[in-house]
Design a protein around this motif. Structure first.
Motif, mmCIF file in Angstrom:
data_model
loop_
_atom_site.group_PDB
_atom_site.id
_atom_site.type_symbol
_atom_site.label_atom_id
_atom_site.label_comp_id
_atom_site.label_asym_id
_atom_site.label_seq_id
_atom_site.Cartn_x
_atom_site.Cartn_y
_atom_site.Cartn_z
ATOM 1 N N TRP A 27 0.819 -1.226 -0.114
ATOM 2 C CA TRP A 27 0.039 -0.077 0.081
ATOM 3 C C TRP A 27 0.920 1.385 0.117
ATOM 4 O O TRP A 27 0.644 2.301 -0.732
ATOM 5 C CB TRP A 27 -0.873 0.041 1.302
ATOM 6 C CG TRP A 27 -1.612 1.216 1.440
ATOM 7 C CD1 TRP A 27 -2.697 1.688 0.714
ATOM 8 C CD2 TRP A 27 -1.332 2.273 2.398
ATOM 9 N NE1 TRP A 27 -3.029 2.998 0.951
ATOM 10 C CE2 TRP A 27 -2.223 3.337 1.912
ATOM 11 C CE3 TRP A 27 -0.395 2.650 3.324
ATOM 12 C CZ2 TRP A 27 -2.279 4.571 2.842
ATOM 13 C CZ3 TRP A 27 -0.176 3.840 3.854
ATOM 14 C CH2 TRP A 27 -1.003 4.829 3.646
ATOM 15 N N GLU A 29 3.687 1.678 -1.108
ATOM 16 C CA GLU A 29 4.740 1.709 -2.512
ATOM 17 C C GLU A 29 3.676 2.236 -3.298
ATOM 18 O O GLU A 29 3.749 3.114 -4.135
ATOM 19 C CB GLU A 29 5.038 0.439 -2.776
ATOM 20 C CG GLU A 29 5.747 0.467 -4.321
ATOM 21 C CD GLU A 29 6.782 1.153 -4.288
ATOM 22 O OE1 GLU A 29 7.273 1.682 -5.353
ATOM 23 O OE2 GLU A 29 7.769 1.373 -3.395
ATOM 24 N N THR A 30 2.541 1.915 -3.239
ATOM 25 C CA THR A 30 1.267 2.338 -4.385
ATOM 26 C C THR A 30 1.046 3.891 -4.105
ATOM 27 O O THR A 30 0.976 4.424 -4.922
ATOM 28 C CB THR A 30 0.302 1.486 -4.351
ATOM 29 O OG1 THR A 30 0.437 0.110 -4.596
ATOM 30 C CG2 THR A 30 -0.922 2.076 -5.294
ATOM 31 N N ARG A 33 3.873 6.306 -5.203
ATOM 32 C CA ARG A 33 4.120 6.401 -6.490
ATOM 33 C C ARG A 33 2.963 7.316 -7.008
ATOM 34 O O ARG A 33 3.170 8.084 -7.692
ATOM 35 C CB ARG A 33 4.223 5.111 -7.209
ATOM 36 C CG ARG A 33 5.446 4.739 -7.243
ATOM 37 C CD ARG A 33 5.633 3.414 -7.982
ATOM 38 N NE ARG A 33 5.130 2.281 -7.505
ATOM 39 C CZ ARG A 33 4.028 1.648 -8.017
ATOM 40 N NH1 ARG A 33 3.651 1.997 -8.962
ATOM 41 N NH2 ARG A 33 3.504 0.469 -7.521
ATOM 42 N N ASP A 34 1.759 7.021 -6.931
ATOM 43 C CA ASP A 34 0.343 7.203 -7.567
ATOM 44 C C ASP A 34 -0.395 8.637 -6.872
ATOM 45 O O ASP A 34 -1.137 8.976 -7.271
ATOM 46 C CB ASP A 34 -0.269 6.190 -7.716
ATOM 47 C CG ASP A 34 0.222 5.172 -8.288
ATOM 48 O OD1 ASP A 34 1.124 5.402 -9.184
ATOM 49 O OD2 ASP A 34 -0.140 4.032 -8.430
#
Length: 80
Positions: A27, A29-30, A33-34
């Motif tokens: 989570w 990491e996501t 990045r986003d």
């Protein structure tokens, strides 16, 4: 937008045992990045997300639980 409250909720799920460390790291990491971060706490959110996502590093076979108590205290200091 990721806020300190969002981050706090995810850490709490992990502390309760309902979110595994590898899922929390995925989570982190996501969203790292986003997503955009709450502007007034951008540095702290970025730091904590980086620490969480680095806790599970499949390339180095590293699985170390970060100091969630310290993270929690940093968040609490800013949200109370």
């Amino acid at each position: 937008m990721v806020t300190l409250e969002d981050l706090k909720a995810q850490i709490e799920l992990h502390a309760e045992g309902t979110l595994a460390l590898e899922d929390l790291a995925a989570w982190a990491e996501t969203v790292f990045r986003d997503e955009e971060f709450e502007p007034e706490h951008e540095d702290l959110i970025s730091e904590i997300l980086g620490t969480i996502r680095d806790a599970v590093d499949p390339h180095r076979f590293r699985w170390e639980a970060p100091d969630f108590e310290e993270m929690w205290n940093q968040i609490e200091d800013l949200t109370n």
